[in-house]
Write a protein that holds these residues in place. Structure first.
Motif, PDB file in Angstrom:
ATOM      1  N   LEU A  73       0.828  -1.207   0.000  1.00  0.00           N
ATOM      2  CA  LEU A  73       0.000   0.000   0.000  1.00  0.00           C
ATOM      3  C   LEU A  73       0.861   1.255   0.000  1.00  0.00           C
ATOM      4  CD1 LEU A  73      -2.742   1.343   0.093  1.00  0.00           C
ATOM      5  CD2 LEU A  73      -2.804   0.988   2.575  1.00  0.00           C
ATOM      6  N   THR A 108      -6.090  -1.210   0.052  1.00  0.00           N
ATOM      7  CA  THR A 108      -6.908  -0.583   1.092  1.00  0.00           C
ATOM      8  C   THR A 108      -8.039  -1.504   1.513  1.00  0.00           C
ATOM      9  OG1 THR A 108      -6.405   1.631   0.240  1.00  0.00           O
ATOM     10  CG2 THR A 108      -8.300   1.419   1.708  1.00  0.00           C
ATOM     11  N   GLU A 111      -6.690  -4.459   3.396  1.00  0.00           N
ATOM     12  CA  GLU A 111      -6.380  -4.114   4.789  1.00  0.00           C
ATOM     13  C   GLU A 111      -7.625  -4.279   5.663  1.00  0.00           C
ATOM     14  OE1 GLU A 111      -3.371  -1.743   7.355  1.00  0.00           O
ATOM     15  OE2 GLU A 111      -3.198  -2.529   5.346  1.00  0.00           O
ATOM     16  N   GLU A 180      -6.239   9.610  -6.259  1.00  0.00           N
ATOM     17  CA  GLU A 180      -7.334   9.102  -5.450  1.00  0.00           C
ATOM     18  C   GLU A 180      -8.590   9.040  -6.317  1.00  0.00           C
ATOM     19  OE1 GLU A 180      -9.162  11.559  -2.438  1.00  0.00           O
ATOM     20  OE2 GLU A 180      -8.846   9.983  -0.947  1.00  0.00           O
ATOM     21  N   ALA A 255      -9.279   6.824   8.881  1.00  0.00           N
ATOM     22  CA  ALA A 255     -10.195   6.872   7.731  1.00  0.00           C
ATOM     23  C   ALA A 255     -11.431   7.708   8.046  1.00  0.00           C
ATOM     24  CB  ALA A 255     -10.606   5.452   7.337  1.00  0.00           C
ATOM     25  N   TYR A 278      -4.337   7.909   6.914  1.00  0.00           N
ATOM     26  CA  TYR A 278      -4.788   6.524   6.714  1.00  0.00           C
ATOM     27  C   TYR A 278      -3.997   5.798   5.633  1.00  0.00           C
ATOM     28  CZ  TYR A 278      -7.288   7.103   2.242  1.00  0.00           C
ATOM     29  OH  TYR A 278      -7.596   7.309   0.921  1.00  0.00           O
ATOM     30  N   SER A 279      -3.336   6.550   4.732  1.00  0.00           N
ATOM     31  CA  SER A 279      -2.641   5.916   3.620  1.00  0.00           C
ATOM     32  C   SER A 279      -1.148   5.721   3.865  1.00  0.00           C
ATOM     33  CB  SER A 279      -2.836   6.730   2.336  1.00  0.00           C
ATOM     34  OG  SER A 279      -2.315   8.040   2.489  1.00  0.00           O
TER      35      SER A 279
END
Length: 312
Positions: A73, A108, A111, A180, A255, A278-279
Motif C-alpha cells: 500500500l 486498502t 487491509e 485518489e 479513515a 490513513y494511507s
C-alpha cells in the motif's frame, strides 16, 4: 470546461500537498523517512516470523500478510510522490494514474479484510480455544486470505473499468499526492452519478462488513473474557487483543477522520493532508504496535537481529 478526448488524454498533474518549494523539501525528507521505516519495520516482522518456528501459527501468518499488504500500500503511492518532488515534474500518465487507483483500492480493501480476519482469529482463540486448531487449519487461513484478495481485486477492477468510460475536462490537475479515485472522478466532464453511487455502495459493503465483523468478534471476546474466573486469564486475553485493537483503532479512526475532514472543508488539499493519516501513517506504525506489545515477537526480532549481526 472543454472535454478531452479519452484517446488523446495522456497525463494528469499531481499537485501534491503544497506548492511551497521550502515545504516540499521538508515533505520529501519526511515521506522518505516514513517510507523507509515502513519498509524496514514490516520486513523485519515478516523475517522474524518466518525465521522462528514457534511463530508459525495463524495469528502470525495473518500478521505477516498485514505487513506485506502495508508494504504494498505504501509502495503504491509514496515512491511516485517522492519522484515527482525530486524531479520537479508533477505529471503522471493516464495509464499510470489508473494503475495507481487500482492498486491503492486493492490494498486498502484488503487491509479491511485482513483486520477482520485477524479479529475472527482472536475470537476463535479466546471463545473456542479447544477447537482453535481444528477451525484455524492452515488451508482455511490461506483460503480466507485468497478470498479477501479476490474480492478486493474484483472491486478495484470494477472501479477502474468504470473510469475508462469517462471523458475528462481540460483541467487535469489533481489536488492530491496520489491518484485518489474520488479526486479523479471530480475532473470528469461526463456523468459520474453511477461512479459516485458505486463508491458509496462499495464503501458500505467492503468497509462496513469487515468493520461489523470486527465489532461483533470483540463483543463476543469481551463477553467471554468477563466470564473468566481468574484475573490472570483476563489479563492474558486482553493482552493478545491489545495490539490488534490498537491497529484497528488507528486505521479506522484515521479513515473516519479523513471522511469528516472532507465533509467539513471545501479544500481538497486539506483533505489530501488528512488522507496521509490513513494511507501512510498506519502502515508505518503497525510494526511498532505489534513488536512493542508482543513479547514473543520481540524475542524473535532480537534473535533475528542477533543472528544478522553475528554474520557481519
Amino acid at each position: 470546461m472543454e472535454p478531452t478526448n479519452q484517446t488523446a488524454l495522456s497525463e494528469f498533474l499531481l499537485l501534491g500537498l503544497t506548492d511551497d518549494p521550502t515545504l516540499q523539501s521538508i515533505i520529501f525528507s519526511l515521506f522518505l523517512s516514513m517510507y523507509l521505516v515502513t519498509i524496514l519495520g514490516n520486513l523485519l516482522i515478516i523475517l522474524a516470523v518466518s525465521s522462528d518456528p514457534h511463530l508459525h501459527t495463524p495469528m502470525y501468518f495473518f500478521l505477516c500478510s498485514l505487513s506485506f499488504n502495508d508494504i504494498c500500500l505504501s509502495t503504491s503511492t509514496v515512491p511516485k510522490m517522492l519522484m515527482n518532488i525530486q524531479t520537479q515534474d508533477q505529471s503522471i500518465t493516464y495509464i499510470g494514474c489508473l494503475s495507481q487507483i487500482f492498486f491503492v483500492l486493492i490494498f486498502t480493501y484488503l487491509e479491511n479484510f485482513l483486520l477482520a480476519v485477524m479479529a475472527y482469529d482472536r475470537y476463535v482463540a479466546i471463545c473456542h480455544p479447544l477447537r482453535y486448531t481444528v477451525i484455524m487449519m492452515p488451508h482455511f487461513c490461506v483460503l480466507m486470505i485468497l478470498v479477501s484478495l479476490f474480492i478486493s481485486s474484483v472491486d478495484a477492477l470494477l472501479h477502474t473499468l468504470m473510469l475508462l468510460r469517462l471523458s475528462f475536462c481540460a483541467d487535469l490537475e489533481i489536488l492530491h499526492f496520489f491518484c485518489e479515485l474520488a479526486q479523479v472522478i471530480k475532473l470528469a466532464c461526463s456523468d459520474t452519478s453511477v461512479d459516485n453511487v458505486l463508491i458509496y455502495v462499495a464503501t458500505y459493503i467492503f468497509g462496513g462488513i469487515p468493520l461489523s465483523g470486527i465489532i461483533l468478534s470483540y463483543v463476543h471476546i469481551v463477553s467471554s473474557v468477563l466470564r473468566m474466573p481468574s484475573s490472570r486469564g483476563k489479563h492474558k486475553a486482553f493482552c493478545t487483543c491489545g495490539s490488534h485493537l490498537s491497529v484497528v483503532s488507528l486505521f479506522y479512526g484515521a479513515a473516519f477522520g479523513v471522511y469528516i475532514s472532507s465533509a467539513v472543508t471545501d479544500s481538497p488539499r486539506k483533505t489530501a493532508v488528512a488522507s496521509v493519516m490513513y494511507s501512510v501513517v498506519p502502515q508505518m506504525l503497525n510494526p511498532f504496535i505489534y513488536s512493542l506489545r508482543n513479547r514473543n515477537l520481540k524475542e524473535a526480532l532480537w534473535n533475528l537481529i542477533g543472528r544478522t549481526t553475528s554474520l557481519l
